[in-house]
Design an enzyme around this catalytic site. Structure first.
Site, short mmCIF file in Angstrom:
data_model
loop_
_atom_site.label_atom_id
_atom_site.label_comp_id
_atom_site.label_asym_id
_atom_site.label_seq_id
_atom_site.Cartn_x
_atom_site.Cartn_y
_atom_site.Cartn_z
N PHE A 98 0.82 -1.21 0.00
CA PHE A 98 0.00 0.00 0.00
C PHE A 98 0.85 1.26 0.00
O PHE A 98 0.56 2.20 -0.70
CB PHE A 98 -0.88 0.03 1.26
CG PHE A 98 -2.19 -0.67 1.08
CD1 PHE A 98 -2.55 -1.24 -0.13
CD2 PHE A 98 -3.08 -0.75 2.14
CE1 PHE A 98 -3.76 -1.89 -0.28
CE2 PHE A 98 -4.30 -1.40 2.00
CZ PHE A 98 -4.64 -1.97 0.80
N HIS A 122 -7.58 -9.01 8.49
CA HIS A 122 -8.35 -8.16 7.57
C HIS A 122 -9.16 -8.97 6.57
O HIS A 122 -9.59 -8.46 5.54
CB HIS A 122 -7.42 -7.17 6.85
CG HIS A 122 -6.82 -6.15 7.79
ND1 HIS A 122 -5.62 -5.53 7.58
CD2 HIS A 122 -7.27 -5.67 8.98
CE1 HIS A 122 -5.35 -4.71 8.59
NE2 HIS A 122 -6.34 -4.78 9.46
#
Ligand code: NAD
Ligand code: ZN
Length: 257
Positions: free
Chosen positions: A32, A116
């Site tokens: 990310f 997640h």
């Protein structure tokens, strides 16, 4: 430093790995926050928007279907494989991962907490129906519209935690327990910027575990760690693995002082 990690791994009776996007970059999946990472050209769809708006659901499926192609074609790399091998040798009790790509399990790790969630599955927000994501990504590419649940017509979403969405309490509870129980936590490939996931290394440290961070870039928790290695994961883990058999085993609980 690598010898120290190998020695601690040998002497720990309960070791847990905590991984982030950095363990999968060597499989070709961008992380990310590195330059060129996913958020350098895409704004994520917030959970509240997904629930409230059909346009947001279409945009979500556009983004996620493109990302799914990347995940589904990726293969585990040497880092994933070494962690799976350590589990089967009894050196590692489990992996807590922030990743949604499923590559730890593909490499053979069985004790995995996906804090997640997983992009390999879709689920219905209304009735909990679950199915293989690939099938629904295929339908999205045929129709260009966000798919709906075949049993209740509710919105289908990848079984991942979106920004603004609560974590699964059961999974989070397991992750907290593993962090409290471990004697050694190996933190790898995470900027440690996403909470509450990043609280787990702090919890491990507070409850007596050694914490080792292996990451290319500095992280928010480097100062707290017992040892930090700034390097690539594939090479670092391969070197630790290569010297492991020569390290003498001296079982000692760090909490004994
Ligand atoms: P991040 O992008 O914030 O941090 C990744 C870290 O890994 C960076 O600090 C980078 O320096 C380091 N890194 C990258 N490649 C490396 C390598 N080969 N060796 C060593 N270090 C390397 O990722 P994060 O901390 O996991 O948090 C971001 C969120 O992104 C997570 O919640 C996760 O769900 C999600 N995500 C998952 C995937 C995936 O499933 N593969 C990919 C991107 C993002
Ligand atoms: Zn449903």
């Amino acid at each position: 430093m690598i010898e120290q990690v190998a020695a601690w791994l040998q002497e720990s009776r309960h070791t847990v790995a905590f991984t982030g996007a950095g363990i999968s970059t060597e499989s070709g999946i961008p992380d990310f926050r590195s330059p060129g990472g996913i958020w350098s050209d895409t704004d994520p769809v917030m959970f509240q928007d997904f629930v409230a708006s059909a346009e947001a659901r279409d945009e979500y499926w556009r983004q996620k279907s493109a990302a799914y192609r990347e995940y589904s074609e990726a293969k585990p790399n040497g880092g994933h494989e070494i962690l799976a091998a350590w589990e089967s040798r009894g050196l590692l009790q489990g992996v807590i991962t922030q990743n949604i790509d499923g590559l730890h399990q593909q490499a053979g790790s069985t004790e995995v907490q996906e804090i997640h969630g997983t992009a390999r599955v879709v689920s219905c927000l209304d009735c909990g129906f679950r199915d293989d994501a690939g099938k629904w990504v295929g339908k999205y590419f045929e129709t260009g519209a966000a798919p709906r649940c075949p049993s209740c017509a509710g919105p289908l979403k990848h079984a991942t935690i979106s920004f603004g969405q609560d974590l699964d309490k059961l999974v989070l509870g397991n992750c907290s327990r593993w962090s409290r129980e471990c004697e050694l936590l190996l933190v790898m490939g995470s900027s440690l910027a996403v909470r509450p996931a990043a609280d787990l290394p702090v919890l491990a440290k507070q409850t007596g575990s050694r914490v080792v961070i292996i990451n290319r870039a500095p992280t928010a928790l480097d100062d707290m760690a017992d040892l930090v290695i700034h390097g690539g994961l594939g090479d670092t883990l391969a070197t630790v693995n290569a010297i492991l058999p020569q390290v003498e085993h001296t079982a000692q609980d760090p909490r004994d002082g």
